[in-house]
Motif scaffolding. Structure first.
Motif, PDB file in Angstrom:
ATOM      1  N   GLN A 146      77.953  27.621  42.511  1.00 30.24           N
ATOM      2  CA  GLN A 146      77.855  28.237  41.193  1.00 30.24           C
ATOM      3  C   GLN A 146      78.366  27.271  40.133  1.00 30.24           C
ATOM      4  O   GLN A 146      79.502  26.821  40.205  1.00 30.24           O
ATOM      5  CB  GLN A 146      78.701  29.515  41.182  1.00 30.24           C
ATOM      6  CG  GLN A 146      78.608  30.283  39.900  1.00 30.24           C
ATOM      7  CD  GLN A 146      79.373  31.599  39.930  1.00 30.24           C
ATOM      8  OE1 GLN A 146      79.829  32.041  38.894  1.00 30.24           O
ATOM      9  NE2 GLN A 146      79.496  32.238  41.081  1.00 30.24           N
ATOM     10  N   GLN A 149      80.042  29.204  34.233  1.00 31.70           N
ATOM     11  CA  GLN A 149      79.287  30.198  33.467  1.00 31.70           C
ATOM     12  C   GLN A 149      79.597  30.013  31.979  1.00 31.70           C
ATOM     13  O   GLN A 149      80.725  30.262  31.537  1.00 31.70           O
ATOM     14  CB  GLN A 149      79.674  31.614  33.892  1.00 31.70           C
ATOM     15  CG  GLN A 149      79.410  31.943  35.365  1.00 31.70           C
ATOM     16  CD  GLN A 149      77.916  32.012  35.702  1.00 31.70           C
ATOM     17  OE1 GLN A 149      77.108  32.482  34.906  1.00 31.70           O
ATOM     18  NE2 GLN A 149      77.559  31.532  36.888  1.00 31.70           N
ATOM     19  N   VAL A 152      78.107  33.771  26.665  1.00 33.44           N
ATOM     20  CA  VAL A 152      76.796  34.416  26.543  1.00 33.44           C
ATOM     21  C   VAL A 152      76.426  34.642  25.080  1.00 33.44           C
ATOM     22  O   VAL A 152      77.223  35.182  24.305  1.00 33.44           O
ATOM     23  CB  VAL A 152      76.804  35.766  27.314  1.00 33.44           C
ATOM     24  CG1 VAL A 152      75.548  36.568  27.015  1.00 33.44           C
ATOM     25  CG2 VAL A 152      76.959  35.513  28.805  1.00 33.44           C
ATOM     26  N   GLU A 200      74.962  35.150  40.375  1.00 31.99           N
ATOM     27  CA  GLU A 200      76.207  34.388  40.237  1.00 31.99           C
ATOM     28  C   GLU A 200      77.177  35.252  39.446  1.00 31.99           C
ATOM     29  O   GLU A 200      76.814  35.781  38.399  1.00 31.99           O
ATOM     30  CB  GLU A 200      75.960  33.097  39.440  1.00 31.99           C
ATOM     31  CG  GLU A 200      74.932  32.161  40.057  1.00 31.99           C
ATOM     32  CD  GLU A 200      74.593  30.968  39.148  1.00 31.99           C
ATOM     33  OE1 GLU A 200      75.099  30.903  38.001  1.00 31.99           O
ATOM     34  OE2 GLU A 200      73.813  30.111  39.581  1.00 31.99           O
ATOM     35  N   ASP A 218      72.195  38.485  27.561  1.00 37.07           N
ATOM     36  CA  ASP A 218      71.207  37.546  27.026  1.00 37.07           C
ATOM     37  C   ASP A 218      70.001  37.578  27.968  1.00 37.07           C
ATOM     38  O   ASP A 218      70.020  36.952  29.028  1.00 37.07           O
ATOM     39  CB  ASP A 218      71.793  36.131  26.945  1.00 37.07           C
ATOM     40  CG  ASP A 218      70.736  35.095  26.535  1.00 37.07           C
ATOM     41  OD1 ASP A 218      69.584  35.495  26.224  1.00 37.07           O
ATOM     42  OD2 ASP A 218      71.054  33.898  26.539  1.00 37.07           O
ATOM     43  N   ASP A 219      68.984  38.330  27.580  1.00 41.51           N
ATOM     44  CA  ASP A 219      67.780  38.414  28.413  1.00 41.51           C
ATOM     45  C   ASP A 219      66.593  37.781  27.683  1.00 41.51           C
ATOM     46  O   ASP A 219      65.453  38.200  27.855  1.00 41.51           O
ATOM     47  CB  ASP A 219      67.483  39.847  28.845  1.00 41.51           C
ATOM     48  CG  ASP A 219      67.337  40.797  27.669  1.00 41.51           C
ATOM     49  OD1 ASP A 219      67.516  40.355  26.516  1.00 41.51           O
ATOM     50  OD2 ASP A 219      67.040  41.985  27.901  1.00 41.51           O
ATOM     51  N   ASP A 224      65.847  35.017  33.921  1.00 42.20           N
ATOM     52  CA  ASP A 224      67.112  34.291  34.078  1.00 42.20           C
ATOM     53  C   ASP A 224      68.071  34.833  33.018  1.00 42.20           C
ATOM     54  O   ASP A 224      68.164  34.304  31.917  1.00 42.20           O
ATOM     55  CB  ASP A 224      66.862  32.783  33.910  1.00 42.20           C
ATOM     56  CG  ASP A 224      68.094  31.951  34.235  1.00 42.20           C
ATOM     57  OD1 ASP A 224      69.188  32.528  34.441  1.00 42.20           O
ATOM     58  OD2 ASP A 224      67.977  30.709  34.261  1.00 42.20           O
ATOM     59  N   CYS A 225      68.770  35.915  33.388  1.00 40.33           N
ATOM     60  CA  CYS A 225      69.588  36.643  32.409  1.00 40.33           C
ATOM     61  C   CYS A 225      71.068  36.304  32.571  1.00 40.33           C
ATOM     62  O   CYS A 225      71.552  36.127  33.685  1.00 40.33           O
ATOM     63  CB  CYS A 225      69.385  38.142  32.571  1.00 40.33           C
ATOM     64  SG  CYS A 225      67.658  38.635  32.398  1.00 40.33           S
ATOM     65  N   ARG A 226      71.762  36.233  31.448  1.00 44.20           N
ATOM     66  CA  ARG A 226      73.197  35.942  31.435  1.00 44.20           C
ATOM     67  C   ARG A 226      73.923  37.172  30.908  1.00 44.20           C
ATOM     68  O   ARG A 226      73.462  37.786  29.939  1.00 44.20           O
ATOM     69  CB  ARG A 226      73.490  34.769  30.492  1.00 44.20           C
ATOM     70  CG  ARG A 226      72.606  33.561  30.722  1.00 44.20           C
ATOM     71  CD  ARG A 226      73.055  32.807  31.927  1.00 44.20           C
ATOM     72  NE  ARG A 226      72.223  31.626  32.134  1.00 44.20           N
ATOM     73  CZ  ARG A 226      72.660  30.525  32.745  1.00 44.20           C
ATOM     74  NH1 ARG A 226      73.903  30.445  33.186  1.00 44.20           N
ATOM     75  NH2 ARG A 226      71.851  29.507  32.939  1.00 44.20           N
ATOM     76  N   SER A 228      77.991  39.073  30.191  1.00 42.27           N
ATOM     77  CA  SER A 228      79.435  38.914  30.117  1.00 42.27           C
ATOM     78  C   SER A 228      80.072  40.276  29.846  1.00 42.27           C
ATOM     79  O   SER A 228      79.567  41.046  29.022  1.00 42.27           O
ATOM     80  CB  SER A 228      79.793  37.931  28.998  1.00 42.27           C
ATOM     81  OG  SER A 228      81.192  37.777  28.917  1.00 42.27           O
ATOM     82  N   ARG A 238      81.699  37.007  34.016  1.00 42.93           N
ATOM     83  CA  ARG A 238      80.388  36.537  33.559  1.00 42.93           C
ATOM     84  C   ARG A 238      79.439  36.471  34.739  1.00 42.93           C
ATOM     85  O   ARG A 238      79.882  36.258  35.872  1.00 42.93           O
ATOM     86  CB  ARG A 238      80.490  35.154  32.908  1.00 42.93           C
ATOM     87  CG  ARG A 238      81.053  35.208  31.504  1.00 42.93           C
ATOM     88  CD  ARG A 238      81.022  33.844  30.837  1.00 42.93           C
ATOM     89  NE  ARG A 238      81.838  33.862  29.618  1.00 42.93           N
ATOM     90  CZ  ARG A 238      82.565  32.836  29.189  1.00 42.93           C
ATOM     91  NH1 ARG A 238      82.567  31.689  29.868  1.00 42.93           N
ATOM     92  NH2 ARG A 238      83.269  32.933  28.077  1.00 42.93           N
ATOM     93  N   ARG A 240      75.091  35.703  36.112  1.00 41.12           N
ATOM     94  CA  ARG A 240      73.723  35.243  35.892  1.00 41.12           C
ATOM     95  C   ARG A 240      72.849  35.916  36.941  1.00 41.12           C
ATOM     96  O   ARG A 240      73.155  35.870  38.135  1.00 41.12           O
ATOM     97  CB  ARG A 240      73.690  33.725  36.067  1.00 41.12           C
ATOM     98  CG  ARG A 240      72.343  33.115  35.872  1.00 41.12           C
ATOM     99  CD  ARG A 240      72.408  31.633  36.190  1.00 41.12           C
ATOM    100  NE  ARG A 240      71.110  31.009  35.992  1.00 41.12           N
ATOM    101  CZ  ARG A 240      70.806  29.802  36.448  1.00 41.12           C
ATOM    102  NH1 ARG A 240      71.703  29.083  37.101  1.00 41.12           N
ATOM    103  NH2 ARG A 240      69.603  29.306  36.251  1.00 41.12           N
TER     104      ARG A 240
END
Lengths: 247, 247
Positions: A146, A149, A152, A200, A218-219, A224-226, A228, A238, A240
């Protein structure tokens, strides 16, 4: 005590009642199993809960990363095999391999664990455990580690107040409840269309009873979305999520 | 298939990670185990998921009642023993006995199960399963049956929107998620002071994705609380929590 080996394997069975809406193993149950199999081997190696609580300390999951080709489905047997990849003053890396009923590898897991003192909530030197380094395995875990991170940049934010069921024996928010909170940021339709291929998660700070979290998402890239989980503008966790289309 | 007996027993182990803030088995995990042991014996008796799904049907928990003297604690082995008390066209009664590591009985469970057709969501005649009535046990379950749950005169009401993780393979809200939602209506301090001695839950109507529930709570008697989960003023689930002071 059973015979000690470098790798520890346990067989599970996925019941109908445990399945998610897509008739497969939920990501929440997956993470529960990750913790369970880790606990089992730690107990077998004499570095489990009973040993650590003598010093008022305990294992805390600091990071988890996994990649799954597919998840076990209803009424399927599956196995988790775990081993210690490394062990130092600050943390221990523990890996896992997941196999389906036919013995085929369907995924891998990487975890990083710390030991904290329950009174001070601070990290403890792991080498004090006198862990026998002969138990460190050279078995390979062929998924990338990983990366750090990053903060976000939220495209949207939700709010959640932690409640009784979110807390574990440490009186902090349970790892599995974070997973659930994060999963819930996406609608059912998304999971019908896409599978969580890689996840992750990194944990920074304990959440306490009565706290309200902001869940930043955050999409902007829907595959591949982040995410927090913040309390008072401080990130407690956080994550992913990498999604792939279902066939 | 293992040898068939009227009573089915399975041993479990309570890991640290599974414990609640009071270092014991959470009520949510308890109800998961109730469903799990039921599923295990149903599978063994040839009336489990695989058999029922052939007709696009499945078991649905209609009522659960339990009384616990105490719950398993961290690192404790415990067993669930289950048996079928009765079986008729409309439902099957299944009981359970819970024993601690020393073999002492620490509680009993009564459950009532129906079979529904997944297409119509309606009840199905259980006698079509050709269940062998010789498997009905006369073992005693010495806790009172669940009386009818009266409508709740709320002293307070909370709101909750069902989310992705709340849904199971039937695409309705999972029993365990109702338990969690109900438990969360009381603060951590209450559970530190009191233990759930008896719980009664009855399920009336399935909750669906996107619905928002009102959780009605009558805690005018803080040791005997009534709750109802309503959607659009229709009760989907009602419950009664009897608390006793911890020693």
């Amino acid at each position: 005590m059973t015979e000690l080996k470098k790798e520890f394997t346990h067989k599970f069975f996925l019941t109908a009642g445990e399945c998610n809406a897509e008739l497969e193993m939920p990501v929440t149950l997956f993470v529960s199993r990750v913790i369970e199999i880790s606990t089992m081997q730690a107990n077998n190696l004499g570095i489990g809960y009973s040993r650590l609580i003598e010093d008022n300390t305990g294992w805390v999951l600091s990071r988890v990363t996994f990649e799954m080709k597919r998840y076990p489905t209803v009424n399927e047997e599956y196995t988790f095999t775990t081993w210690v990849e490394s062990f130092n003053r600050h943390f221990s890396q523990r890996d896992m391999e997941v196999r389906d009923a036919r013995g085929e590898v369907i995924g891998y897991v990487r975890t990083i664990w710390m030991i904290i003192n329950f009174a001070t909530r601070e990290g403890v030197d792991l080498t004090k455990l006198n862990f026998n380094i002969n138990y460190i395995s050279t078995k390979e875990c062929p998924i990338p580690m990983q990366p750090r991170q990053a903060p976000v940049n939220a495209t949207r934010t939700a709010h959640y107040k932690f409640q009784y069921s979110d807390f574990d024996f440490n009186r902090h928010v349970n790892t599995v409840r974070y997973v659930e909170l994060l999963l819930n940021q996406f609608p059912l339709e998304k999971y019908d269309e896409f599978m969580v291929n890689r996840l992750e998660m990194a944990f920074y700070k304990e959440s306490r009873y009565g706290e309200t979290a902001s869940v930043l998402v955050d999409d902007s890239n829907p595959l591949d979305c982040r995410l927090s989980v913040d309390v008072d503008a401080v990130s407690h966790c956080r994550a992913r999520f990498i999604f792939v289309p279902r066939k």
